[in-house]
Scaffold this motif. Sequence first.
Motif, mmCIF file in Angstrom:
data_model
loop_
_atom_site.group_PDB
_atom_site.id
_atom_site.type_symbol
_atom_site.label_atom_id
_atom_site.label_comp_id
_atom_site.label_asym_id
_atom_site.label_seq_id
_atom_site.Cartn_x
_atom_site.Cartn_y
_atom_site.Cartn_z
ATOM 1 N N ARG A 1 20.117 41.088 -42.575
ATOM 2 C CA ARG A 1 20.057 39.729 -42.042
ATOM 3 C C ARG A 1 21.393 39.004 -42.216
ATOM 4 N NH1 ARG A 1 18.572 36.590 -38.150
ATOM 5 N NH2 ARG A 1 18.091 34.446 -38.765
ATOM 6 N N LEU A 2 22.023 39.203 -43.377
ATOM 7 C CA LEU A 2 23.317 38.581 -43.628
ATOM 8 C C LEU A 2 24.371 39.084 -42.635
ATOM 9 C CD1 LEU A 2 23.451 38.553 -47.539
ATOM 10 C CD2 LEU A 2 23.329 36.554 -46.027
ATOM 11 N N GLN A 3 24.332 40.390 -42.355
ATOM 12 C CA GLN A 3 25.267 40.966 -41.400
ATOM 13 C C GLN A 3 25.029 40.393 -40.000
ATOM 14 O OE1 GLN A 3 27.939 42.937 -41.912
ATOM 15 N NE2 GLN A 3 27.499 42.693 -44.092
ATOM 16 N N GLN A 4 23.730 40.257 -39.640
ATOM 17 C CA GLN A 4 23.397 39.688 -38.335
ATOM 18 C C GLN A 4 23.875 38.243 -38.235
ATOM 19 O OE1 GLN A 4 19.145 40.267 -38.231
ATOM 20 N NE2 GLN A 4 19.307 42.285 -37.265
ATOM 21 N N MET A 5 23.670 37.487 -39.313
ATOM 22 C CA MET A 5 24.105 36.091 -39.318
ATOM 23 C C MET A 5 25.625 35.992 -39.226
ATOM 24 S SD MET A 5 21.503 34.550 -42.198
ATOM 25 C CE MET A 5 22.254 32.920 -42.219
ATOM 26 N N LYS A 6 26.321 36.903 -39.906
ATOM 27 C CA LYS A 6 27.777 36.903 -39.869
ATOM 28 C C LYS A 6 28.278 37.202 -38.457
ATOM 29 C CE LYS A 6 31.836 39.109 -41.932
ATOM 30 N NZ LYS A 6 32.315 40.137 -42.887
ATOM 31 N N LYS A 7 27.653 38.215 -37.816
ATOM 32 C CA LYS A 7 28.047 38.572 -36.457
ATOM 33 C C LYS A 7 27.760 37.429 -35.489
ATOM 34 C CE LYS A 7 27.561 43.597 -36.850
ATOM 35 N NZ LYS A 7 26.819 44.798 -36.384
ATOM 36 N N MET A 8 26.598 36.779 -35.672
ATOM 37 C CA MET A 8 26.248 35.670 -34.788
ATOM 38 C C MET A 8 27.208 34.497 -34.973
ATOM 39 S SD MET A 8 24.578 34.379 -32.378
ATOM 40 C CE MET A 8 23.415 35.713 -32.098
ATOM 41 N N ALA A 9 27.591 34.237 -36.226
ATOM 42 C CA ALA A 9 28.543 33.156 -36.491
ATOM 43 C C ALA A 9 29.885 33.454 -35.823
ATOM 44 C CB ALA A 9 28.727 32.979 -37.997
#
Length: 209
Positions: free
Chosen positions: A47-55
């Motif tokens: 989830r953190l990786q997904q949030m980082k990519k989305m940011a």
Amino acid sequence: MANRAVQEIIEQQVLTVAKAVEDKLDEEIATLDRVDDDDLEVLRDRRLQQMKKMAEKRSRWISLGHGEYTEIPSEKDFFSAVKASDRVVCHFYRENWPCKVVDKHLSILAKQHIETRFMKINAEKSPFLAEKLKIVVLPTLALIKNAKVDDYVVGFDELGGKDDFSTEELEERLARAQVIFFEGESSLKSGAKTRSVRQSSKADSSDSE
């Protein structure tokens, strides 16, 4: 007396079995707890990786002009914009009421769908581009994906044929063309009453720029 001894033996065996079952359950629960912790950790990292990519995506989109409905000043800027963004909705307009109606809806959708670039260009000042894309009726929305025009929304025919269509109706049409992300329900705030541009105040009928 013998019966008493037998009863005690049975009770002891029952307690032993119960203790063994309890220990086994405790062990299984502990194992499940460990698995859950691991799974949660994996999910958290993912989830953190997904949030980082989305940011990172959001930052890039904003740098390209996403999140706002803007006017493109020239044909050259049009080509630069469609090459930079994967999804573009471009409104070919002139100064008339139907185009102002579209302006209002696109101003709302630009903020709701940051994944897509929303822009407009004056068709009368862009004759080469209008001819190249066969723009005849105004307003026309060119729906562009990967630098290629994939679809058009020409006039209001697909939106009920009148200028009192809702933003949600236009949003759904853009979603069918897959030029915006859409999960089956309007991205606009749920519970809010739909108000067409025609129903807005006279002061709201000016250009979005």
